[in-house]
Design a protein around this motif. Structure first.
Motif, PDB file in Angstrom:
ATOM      1  N   ASP A  43       0.837  -1.187   0.000  1.00  0.00           N
ATOM      2  CA  ASP A  43       0.000   0.000   0.000  1.00  0.00           C
ATOM      3  C   ASP A  43       0.881   1.250   0.000  1.00  0.00           C
ATOM      4  O   ASP A  43       1.874   1.308   0.723  1.00  0.00           O
ATOM      5  N   VAL A  44       0.546   2.246  -0.811  1.00  0.00           N
ATOM      6  CA  VAL A  44       1.341   3.466  -0.946  1.00  0.00           C
ATOM      7  C   VAL A  44       1.490   4.186   0.393  1.00  0.00           C
ATOM      8  O   VAL A  44       2.527   4.739   0.701  1.00  0.00           O
ATOM      9  N   ASN A  45       0.467   4.168   1.217  1.00  0.00           N
ATOM     10  CA  ASN A  45       0.531   4.874   2.497  1.00  0.00           C
ATOM     11  C   ASN A  45       1.535   4.255   3.461  1.00  0.00           C
ATOM     12  O   ASN A  45       2.054   4.924   4.337  1.00  0.00           O
ATOM     13  N   ASP A  46       1.796   2.964   3.336  1.00  0.00           N
ATOM     14  CA  ASP A  46       2.715   2.274   4.238  1.00  0.00           C
ATOM     15  C   ASP A  46       4.184   2.410   3.810  1.00  0.00           C
ATOM     16  O   ASP A  46       5.060   2.545   4.640  1.00  0.00           O
ATOM     17  N   TRP A  47       4.416   2.380   2.530  1.00  0.00           N
ATOM     18  CA  TRP A  47       5.803   2.317   2.059  1.00  0.00           C
ATOM     19  C   TRP A  47       5.874   2.753   0.606  1.00  0.00           C
ATOM     20  O   TRP A  47       5.005   2.423  -0.193  1.00  0.00           O
ATOM     21  N   MET A  48       6.926   3.500   0.233  1.00  0.00           N
ATOM     22  CA  MET A  48       7.092   3.977  -1.140  1.00  0.00           C
ATOM     23  C   MET A  48       8.313   3.301  -1.764  1.00  0.00           C
ATOM     24  O   MET A  48       9.444   3.677  -1.468  1.00  0.00           O
ATOM     25  N   PRO A  49       8.133   2.295  -2.601  1.00  0.00           N
ATOM     26  CA  PRO A  49       9.278   1.622  -3.218  1.00  0.00           C
ATOM     27  C   PRO A  49       9.894   2.466  -4.328  1.00  0.00           C
ATOM     28  O   PRO A  49       9.257   3.365  -4.876  1.00  0.00           O
ATOM     29  N   ASP A  50      11.134   2.165  -4.654  1.00  0.00           N
ATOM     30  CA  ASP A  50      11.844   2.829  -5.743  1.00  0.00           C
ATOM     31  C   ASP A  50      11.461   2.131  -7.045  1.00  0.00           C
ATOM     32  O   ASP A  50      11.876   1.006  -7.300  1.00  0.00           O
ATOM     33  N   THR A  51      10.701   2.788  -7.882  1.00  0.00           N
ATOM     34  CA  THR A  51      10.250   2.179  -9.138  1.00  0.00           C
ATOM     35  C   THR A  51      11.227   2.394 -10.282  1.00  0.00           C
ATOM     36  O   THR A  51      11.029   1.869 -11.370  1.00  0.00           O
ATOM     37  N   SER A  52      12.298   3.144 -10.040  1.00  0.00           N
ATOM     38  CA  SER A  52      13.257   3.410 -11.118  1.00  0.00           C
ATOM     39  C   SER A  52      14.359   2.354 -11.200  1.00  0.00           C
ATOM     40  O   SER A  52      15.022   2.234 -12.221  1.00  0.00           O
ATOM     41  N   SER A  53      14.576   1.575 -10.136  1.00  0.00           N
ATOM     42  CA  SER A  53      15.660   0.595 -10.171  1.00  0.00           C
ATOM     43  C   SER A  53      15.101  -0.825 -10.182  1.00  0.00           C
ATOM     44  O   SER A  53      14.010  -1.089  -9.688  1.00  0.00           O
ATOM     45  N   SER A  54      15.880  -1.714 -10.766  1.00  0.00           N
ATOM     46  CA  SER A  54      15.497  -3.125 -10.790  1.00  0.00           C
ATOM     47  C   SER A  54      16.575  -3.928 -10.066  1.00  0.00           C
ATOM     48  O   SER A  54      17.697  -3.460  -9.889  1.00  0.00           O
ATOM     49  N   GLU A  55      16.213  -5.115  -9.623  1.00  0.00           N
ATOM     50  CA  GLU A  55      17.134  -6.008  -8.944  1.00  0.00           C
ATOM     51  C   GLU A  55      17.169  -7.335  -9.681  1.00  0.00           C
ATOM     52  O   GLU A  55      16.165  -7.775 -10.229  1.00  0.00           O
ATOM     53  N   LYS A  56      18.342  -7.973  -9.662  1.00  0.00           N
ATOM     54  CA  LYS A  56      18.481  -9.273 -10.300  1.00  0.00           C
ATOM     55  C   LYS A  56      18.139 -10.365  -9.300  1.00  0.00           C
ATOM     56  O   LYS A  56      18.660 -10.385  -8.200  1.00  0.00           O
ATOM     57  N   MET A  57      17.277 -11.275  -9.696  1.00  0.00           N
ATOM     58  CA  MET A  57      16.944 -12.428  -8.880  1.00  0.00           C
ATOM     59  C   MET A  57      17.617 -13.634  -9.525  1.00  0.00           C
ATOM     60  O   MET A  57      17.245 -14.068 -10.607  1.00  0.00           O
ATOM     61  N   TYR A  58      18.660 -14.153  -8.861  1.00  0.00           N
ATOM     62  CA  TYR A  58      19.428 -15.271  -9.398  1.00  0.00           C
ATOM     63  C   TYR A  58      18.790 -16.600  -9.033  1.00  0.00           C
ATOM     64  O   TYR A  58      18.180 -16.744  -7.983  1.00  0.00           O
ATOM     65  N   SER A  97      34.935 -20.887 -13.994  1.00  0.00           N
ATOM     66  CA  SER A  97      33.915 -20.241 -14.811  1.00  0.00           C
ATOM     67  C   SER A  97      32.560 -20.808 -14.410  1.00  0.00           C
ATOM     68  O   SER A  97      32.418 -22.012 -14.226  1.00  0.00           O
ATOM     69  N   SER A  98      31.587 -19.928 -14.259  1.00  0.00           N
ATOM     70  CA  SER A  98      30.233 -20.378 -13.956  1.00  0.00           C
ATOM     71  C   SER A  98      29.240 -19.498 -14.703  1.00  0.00           C
ATOM     72  O   SER A  98      29.511 -18.340 -14.987  1.00  0.00           O
ATOM     73  N   ALA A  99      28.116 -20.074 -15.019  1.00  0.00           N
ATOM     74  CA  ALA A  99      27.037 -19.343 -15.679  1.00  0.00           C
ATOM     75  C   ALA A  99      25.890 -19.225 -14.691  1.00  0.00           C
ATOM     76  O   ALA A  99      25.394 -20.227 -14.185  1.00  0.00           O
ATOM     77  N   ASP A 100      25.517 -18.015 -14.380  1.00  0.00           N
ATOM     78  CA  ASP A 100      24.389 -17.767 -13.485  1.00  0.00           C
ATOM     79  C   ASP A 100      23.224 -17.234 -14.315  1.00  0.00           C
ATOM     80  O   ASP A 100      23.419 -16.433 -15.226  1.00  0.00           O
ATOM     81  N   TYR A 101      22.039 -17.676 -13.977  1.00  0.00           N
ATOM     82  CA  TYR A 101      20.838 -17.237 -14.678  1.00  0.00           C
ATOM     83  C   TYR A 101      20.019 -16.352 -13.744  1.00  0.00           C
ATOM     84  O   TYR A 101      19.891 -16.636 -12.571  1.00  0.00           O
ATOM     85  N   TYR A 102      19.494 -15.271 -14.300  1.00  0.00           N
ATOM     86  CA  TYR A 102      18.731 -14.344 -13.472  1.00  0.00           C
ATOM     87  C   TYR A 102      17.602 -13.716 -14.277  1.00  0.00           C
ATOM     88  O   TYR A 102      17.583 -13.737 -15.505  1.00  0.00           O
ATOM     89  N   THR A 103      16.660 -13.151 -13.540  1.00  0.00           N
ATOM     90  CA  THR A 103      15.564 -12.366 -14.099  1.00  0.00           C
ATOM     91  C   THR A 103      15.542 -11.051 -13.338  1.00  0.00           C
ATOM     92  O   THR A 103      15.740 -11.038 -12.126  1.00  0.00           O
ATOM     93  N   GLU A 104      15.339  -9.950 -14.043  1.00  0.00           N
ATOM     94  CA  GLU A 104      15.274  -8.648 -13.382  1.00  0.00           C
ATOM     95  C   GLU A 104      13.845  -8.381 -12.918  1.00  0.00           C
ATOM     96  O   GLU A 104      12.891  -8.612 -13.648  1.00  0.00           O
ATOM     97  N   TYR A 105      13.747  -7.880 -11.682  1.00  0.00           N
ATOM     98  CA  TYR A 105      12.461  -7.542 -11.071  1.00  0.00           C
ATOM     99  C   TYR A 105      12.496  -6.093 -10.612  1.00  0.00           C
ATOM    100  O   TYR A 105      13.557  -5.574 -10.255  1.00  0.00           O
ATOM    101  N   LYS A 106      11.336  -5.490 -10.601  1.00  0.00           N
ATOM    102  CA  LYS A 106      11.223  -4.147 -10.030  1.00  0.00           C
ATOM    103  C   LYS A 106       9.782  -3.894  -9.606  1.00  0.00           C
ATOM    104  O   LYS A 106       8.871  -4.608  -9.995  1.00  0.00           O
ATOM    105  N   TYR A 107       9.631  -2.853  -8.791  1.00  0.00           N
ATOM    106  CA  TYR A 107       8.307  -2.461  -8.335  1.00  0.00           C
ATOM    107  C   TYR A 107       7.650  -1.605  -9.410  1.00  0.00           C
ATOM    108  O   TYR A 107       8.282  -0.712  -9.969  1.00  0.00           O
ATOM    109  N   THR A 108       6.413  -1.917  -9.706  1.00  0.00           N
ATOM    110  CA  THR A 108       5.637  -1.118 -10.660  1.00  0.00           C
ATOM    111  C   THR A 108       4.333  -0.700  -9.985  1.00  0.00           C
ATOM    112  O   THR A 108       3.779  -1.417  -9.152  1.00  0.00           O
ATOM    113  N   LEU A 109       3.858   0.471 -10.371  1.00  0.00           N
ATOM    114  CA  LEU A 109       2.615   1.007  -9.809  1.00  0.00           C
ATOM    115  C   LEU A 109       1.440   0.355 -10.525  1.00  0.00           C
ATOM    116  O   LEU A 109       1.293   0.476 -11.739  1.00  0.00           O
ATOM    117  N   ASP A 110       0.603  -0.376  -9.772  1.00  0.00           N
ATOM    118  CA  ASP A 110      -0.569  -1.034 -10.357  1.00  0.00           C
ATOM    119  C   ASP A 110      -1.762  -0.089 -10.395  1.00  0.00           C
ATOM    120  O   ASP A 110      -2.420   0.057 -11.414  1.00  0.00           O
TER     121      ASP A 110
END
Length: 179
Positions: A43-58, A97-110
């Protein structure tokens, strides 16, 4: 180094080559590193996430390739009936050498009041490669178990290419001498 070795020791000097390589396939895992901690609606009133940055989930990965090669010079100091005490000095090179797989996630305003943490990219591959070079010196003891089989125990002091002492632990080897 670790792996298969060739060792030849004469009366006054010796040499040893070591080479080892291991490769493990990538195993896909359904459980990413931290997905449960960040998923959901806020909920916006409880917490304001940063919607401009994304994080990698490995994804968990147990695959990769590791190898090493080494060259040791051996100087016998004392020989007894079934043992030999020696100095050693050498160089080694390590590769991983290793290969890591990831997906980028971020907060979006619904809506005006909720954010959702969701994927903003397809699954991507990230390859990490590392080379390390070491030089070292130490002492060793070789003991004859049978006429052809010998056990060695070495205590080297090893310095890596970034000038850090990286190893001062015993090393052990089992050798078969072809006579």
């Amino acid at each position: 180094g670790s792996g298969l070795s060739y060792r030849n020791i004469g009366e006054s000097k010796g040499i040893q080559f070591t080479f080892g390589i291991m490769s493990f396939p990538y195993e896909e895992d359904d459980e990413p590193y931290w997905r449960e901690d960040h998923m959901g609606h806020y909920d916006v009133n409880d917490w304001m996430p940063d919607t401009s940055s994304s994080e990698k989930m490995y994804e968990y990965n147990s695959g990769g390739t590791w190898g090493n090669a080494g060259l040791i010079f051996i100087k016998p100091l004392h020989r007894a009936e079934k043992s030999m005490f020696y100095l050693l000095g050498g160089v080694s090179a390590y590769y991983s050498s290793s290969a890591d797989y990831y997906t980028e996630y971020k907060y979006t305003l619904d809506t005006d009041s909720t954010y959702t943490y969701k994927a903003v990219s397809d699954r991507k591959k990230e390859t990490n490669t590392d080379y390390t070079f070491r030089v070292g010196a130490g002492i060793g003891l070789e003991y004859e178990l049978t006429e052809n089989i010998r056990f060695s125990l070495d205590l080297p002091l090893t310095i890596s290419d970034n000038k850090q002492i990286t190893m001062i632990v015993p090393e052990a080897g089992l050798y078969y001498y072809f006579k």
